[in-house]
Scaffold this motif. Structure first.
Motif, PDB file in Angstrom:
ATOM      1  N   ARG A 153       0.818  -1.219   0.000  1.00 39.65           N
ATOM      2  CA  ARG A 153       0.000   0.000   0.000  1.00 39.65           C
ATOM      3  C   ARG A 153       0.849   1.265   0.000  1.00 39.65           C
ATOM      4  NH1 ARG A 153      -2.880   0.907   4.228  1.00 39.65           N
ATOM      5  NH2 ARG A 153      -2.454  -0.827   5.632  1.00 39.65           N
ATOM      6  N   THR A 209       3.037   3.978  -1.692  1.00 40.77           N
ATOM      7  CA  THR A 209       3.167   4.465  -3.070  1.00 40.77           C
ATOM      8  C   THR A 209       4.474   5.219  -3.306  1.00 40.77           C
ATOM      9  OG1 THR A 209       1.974   6.508  -2.508  1.00 40.77           O
ATOM     10  CG2 THR A 209       0.667   4.655  -3.323  1.00 40.77           C
ATOM     11  N   TYR A 254       1.118   6.532   1.330  1.00 42.87           N
ATOM     12  CA  TYR A 254       0.497   5.211   1.217  1.00 42.87           C
ATOM     13  C   TYR A 254      -1.001   5.369   0.949  1.00 42.87           C
ATOM     14  CZ  TYR A 254      -1.576   5.751   5.876  1.00 42.87           C
ATOM     15  OH  TYR A 254      -2.319   6.190   6.943  1.00 42.87           O
ATOM     16  N   ARG A 255      -1.592   4.317   0.376  1.00 39.77           N
ATOM     17  CA  ARG A 255      -3.018   4.332   0.086  1.00 39.77           C
ATOM     18  C   ARG A 255      -3.763   3.732   1.271  1.00 39.77           C
ATOM     19  NH1 ARG A 255      -5.591   5.518  -4.328  1.00 39.77           N
ATOM     20  NH2 ARG A 255      -3.670   5.491  -5.550  1.00 39.77           N
ATOM     21  N   SER A 283      -6.272   1.961   3.673  1.00 38.70           N
ATOM     22  CA  SER A 283      -7.186   0.823   3.508  1.00 38.70           C
ATOM     23  C   SER A 283      -8.619   1.221   3.818  1.00 38.70           C
ATOM     24  CB  SER A 283      -6.758  -0.327   4.426  1.00 38.70           C
ATOM     25  OG  SER A 283      -6.779   0.086   5.784  1.00 38.70           O
ATOM     26  N   ASP A 290      -9.066   4.589   0.797  1.00 40.08           N
ATOM     27  CA  ASP A 290      -8.446   4.412  -0.517  1.00 40.08           C
ATOM     28  C   ASP A 290      -7.834   5.707  -1.031  1.00 40.08           C
ATOM     29  OD1 ASP A 290      -7.728   2.547  -2.519  1.00 40.08           O
ATOM     30  OD2 ASP A 290      -9.204   3.420  -3.886  1.00 40.08           O
TER      31      ASP A 290
END
Length: 214
Positions: A113, A115, A170-171, A173, A176
């Motif tokens: 997750r 990026t 980060y994406r 959870s 999103d």
């Protein structure tokens, strides 16, 4: 049950004190204050060594617990829930996730997750255009509230501010959306080392038999 190391046993320190006293009595006159200073210095040094060794042992145990090949001490600046700014954080990284222990709570971030990760020095940030910092983006990396964290943006380029930030995108959870985590590593080489390691692991995680889908 794991056996305690010798430096954690009470009888080791009893022998240590008596041995130190014997050596000191041979070096100093029994009426000399230097003997007491010598004794206290050695005892204090021994206790310090024991504490450092114990801390290293605990960190090694944590690394084994998380299967981590890397561990670091950092100061949380932004992004970890329930953690205040400048809170001490312990970071552990294995091939699948990054584990952060902060304020008695454990947080996990799966590398799949993540990026982007980058090490950014405080000095370099101060040399950036203020409008860029205000937007919270440098070279495609989301910086979050780093402008407020760095502070003192007047006189950009004239201040030699120390500090080294590890910025992780980060994406989430839950939403999103891209979120930002910021740690102050105090050392730019360490920050860049972690960023490089995370980037390499991200590539490995997202590859399939060495091929990355675009």
């Amino acid at each position: 049950m794991r056996n305690k190391p010798i430096y954690e046993r009470w009888w080791f320190w009893l022998i240590f004190v008596f041995a130190t006293g014997f050596v000191g009595s041979r070096i100093f006159d029994s009426n000399d204050d230097g003997y007491l200073v010598f004794l206290l210095t050695v005892i204090g040094g021994g206790v310090l060594i024991a504490l450092v060794a114990k801390a290293k042992r605990k960190r090694k145990e944590k690394m084994e617990q998380y299967g981590a090949a890397e561990s670091y001490i950092a100061f949380h600046m932004h992004g970890i829930p329930h953690a205040s700014q400048n809170a001490l954080a312990n970071i552990f990284i294995n091939d699948e996730k990054m584990v952060v222990e902060c304020k008695g709570i454990t947080f996990e971030l799966k590398l799949e997750r993540v990026t982007a990760a980058e090490g950014v020095s405080r000095t370099d940030l101060l040399k950036q255009d203020k409008s860029v910092i205000a937007r919270g983006v440098v070279g495609g990396l989301l910086l979050g509230p780093i402008g407020a964290i760095v502070g003192g943006m007047s006189g950009v380029g004239t201040k030699d501010k120390k500090g080294a930030f590890l910025v992780i995108n980060y994406r989430s959870s839950a939403t999103d959306q891209i979120e930002v985590i910021i740690f102050d590593m105090k050392n730019i080489l360490t920050a860049r080392k972690i960023a490089k390691s995370l980037t390499r692991k991200i590539v490995e995680t997202k590859s399939n038999n060495g091929v990355i889908e675009l």
